[in-house]
Enzyme design. Structure first.
Site, PDB file in Angstrom:
ATOM      1  N   THR A 170     -37.694  -1.723  36.507  1.00 44.79           N
ATOM      2  CA  THR A 170     -36.503  -1.668  37.223  1.00 44.79           C
ATOM      3  C   THR A 170     -35.442  -1.982  36.200  1.00 44.79           C
ATOM      4  O   THR A 170     -35.635  -2.541  35.069  1.00 44.79           O
ATOM      5  CB  THR A 170     -36.220  -2.902  38.379  1.00 44.79           C
ATOM      6  OG1 THR A 170     -35.022  -2.646  39.123  1.00 44.79           O
ATOM      7  CG2 THR A 170     -36.388  -4.170  37.892  1.00 44.79           C
ATOM      8  N   CYS A 171     -34.091  -1.625  36.504  1.00 43.51           N
ATOM      9  CA  CYS A 171     -32.877  -1.806  35.658  1.00 43.51           C
ATOM     10  C   CYS A 171     -31.609  -1.765  36.440  1.00 43.51           C
ATOM     11  O   CYS A 171     -31.890  -2.386  37.627  1.00 43.51           O
ATOM     12  CB  CYS A 171     -32.878  -0.811  34.498  1.00 43.51           C
ATOM     13  SG  CYS A 171     -32.697   0.760  35.149  1.00 43.51           S
ATOM     14  N   GLY A 172     -30.682  -1.287  36.209  1.00 45.54           N
ATOM     15  CA  GLY A 172     -29.549  -1.079  37.050  1.00 45.54           C
ATOM     16  C   GLY A 172     -29.586   0.017  37.814  1.00 45.54           C
ATOM     17  O   GLY A 172     -29.105  -0.205  38.886  1.00 45.54           O
ATOM     18  N   GLY A 191     -32.081   2.835  37.416  1.00 44.96           N
ATOM     19  CA  GLY A 191     -33.156   3.619  37.136  1.00 44.96           C
ATOM     20  C   GLY A 191     -33.482   4.337  35.792  1.00 44.96           C
ATOM     21  O   GLY A 191     -34.344   5.138  35.382  1.00 44.96           O
ATOM     22  N   TRP A 236     -31.303  -2.185  40.676  1.00 44.51           N
ATOM     23  CA  TRP A 236     -30.419  -3.584  41.024  1.00 44.51           C
ATOM     24  C   TRP A 236     -29.028  -2.741  41.661  1.00 44.51           C
ATOM     25  O   TRP A 236     -28.536  -3.287  42.443  1.00 44.51           O
ATOM     26  CB  TRP A 236     -29.945  -4.124  39.643  1.00 44.51           C
ATOM     27  CG  TRP A 236     -29.219  -5.285  40.100  1.00 44.51           C
ATOM     28  CD1 TRP A 236     -27.767  -5.579  40.114  1.00 44.51           C
ATOM     29  CD2 TRP A 236     -29.851  -6.608  40.980  1.00 44.51           C
ATOM     30  NE1 TRP A 236     -27.622  -6.829  40.670  1.00 44.51           N
ATOM     31  CE2 TRP A 236     -28.793  -7.417  41.253  1.00 44.51           C
ATOM     32  CE3 TRP A 236     -31.008  -6.951  41.039  1.00 44.51           C
ATOM     33  CZ2 TRP A 236     -29.108  -8.558  41.644  1.00 44.51           C
ATOM     34  CZ3 TRP A 236     -31.352  -8.257  41.881  1.00 44.51           C
ATOM     35  CH2 TRP A 236     -30.178  -8.867  42.132  1.00 44.51           C
TER      36      TRP A 236
END
Length: 287
Positions: free
Chosen positions: A238-240, A242, A266
């Site tokens: 996961t990240c901000g 994708g 996120w």
């Protein structure tokens, strides 16, 4: 074709009838950043024969979230218009600090393409070696791209909520430590700071060498293990939005490990009032 190819290899393959080269540069252009235009930079200089994949438009434009996957039909149509199709060997590169070729790699794999590689070091290494570039736009004849999607590698909000309780899959977050802990606010409006409870933090660029090439073997493995990741257990990245989660997914692929990706990341979790959010390196949970 290996998943990671060198500039020397690509230079020797230029002009091959089944080879398709794709510039997948994308810039998020958050407030406070000097804006950059990926399409304009592509037209100014690209690897000869490369077409431009516009990741900013290759998404679900009906969603409020920034980078959700498009439908399989939309993806296939865009690939056909770029001249990418069944039987193509596809080499991706970018000139983005976020290594956005990995997002294009993940999307192509999700939608059924298998012979897909990333150029190690990207456009920066190609140019640093004094190799030829072209300008303007490239057009290729349309090729059939079979409409197909594999949802097994994609995680939804509901699946991620269930995983907080079950812990069945390790969640690895590619954002910076300050974004992960909540010390730095999220750049998106109305988005809480912090991270998904129980997740681990491995900033995406820890997988790369100083010159932008990929770490390999034991050095790459050590980056994941140093973040507390058990490579023998299931992993979701996961990240901000994708994008950099795809960098982690590609790194795992280089290690022979499958993973899934939380596409909403996120930008979805942090803006949803029903989700718990953890703060700090040692977690305190809100919500």
């Amino acid at each position: 074709m290996d998943a990671l190819v060198t500039t020397e290899w690509l230079a020797g393959e230029l002009g091959a009838s089944d080879l398709r080269i794709v510039d997948a540069t994308y810039f998020a252009n958050f407030p406070g950043e000097a804006p950059r235009d990926a399409a304009a930079e592509y037209e100014a200089a690209h690897i000869p024969g490369a077409v431009f994949m516009n990741l900013g438009e290759l998404r679900d434009t009906d969603s409020d979230l920034p980078m959700m996957l498009p439908t399989a039909e939309k993806f296939a149509s865009r690939m056909q218009s770029l001249g990418l199709g069944d039987g193509s060997r596809i080499v991706l590169y970018d000139n983005s600090p976020h290594r956005t070729a990995a997002r294009a790699w993940w999307m192509l794999r999700t939608f059924g393409a298998h012979d897909v590689a990333i150029l190690d070091g990207g456009l920066a290494k190609w140019q640093a070696e004094g190799r030829e570039t072209a300008s303007g736009k490239e057009t290729l004849r349309h090729r059939h791209f079979t409409v197909w999607a594999d949802s097994k590698t994609v995680r939804t909000l509901d699946q991620m909520k269930a995983n907080v309780d079950s812990g069945a899959e390790q969640v690895v977050d590619a954002r910076s430590p300050s974004r992960f802990t909540g010390e730095e606010p999220d750049p998106r409006p109305a988005t809480h700071a912090g991270h998904i409870p129980g997740s681990k933090n491995l900033r995406y660029d820890a997988l790369l060498n100083a010159d932008g090439t990929w770490k390999r073997g034991d050095e790459l493995k050590a980056a994941f293990e140093g973040a507390g990741v058990d490579l023998d257990r299931p992993i979701v990245t996961t990240c901000g939005s994708g994008i950099t989660a795809s960098v982690l997914a590609f790194g795992l692929h280089l290690l022979g490990k499958d993973s899934a990706l939380y596409d909403g990341s996120w930008s979805e979790w942090g803006a949803d009032r029903s989700t718990p959010k953890a703060m700090g390196a040692r977690e305190t949970v809100d919500g």
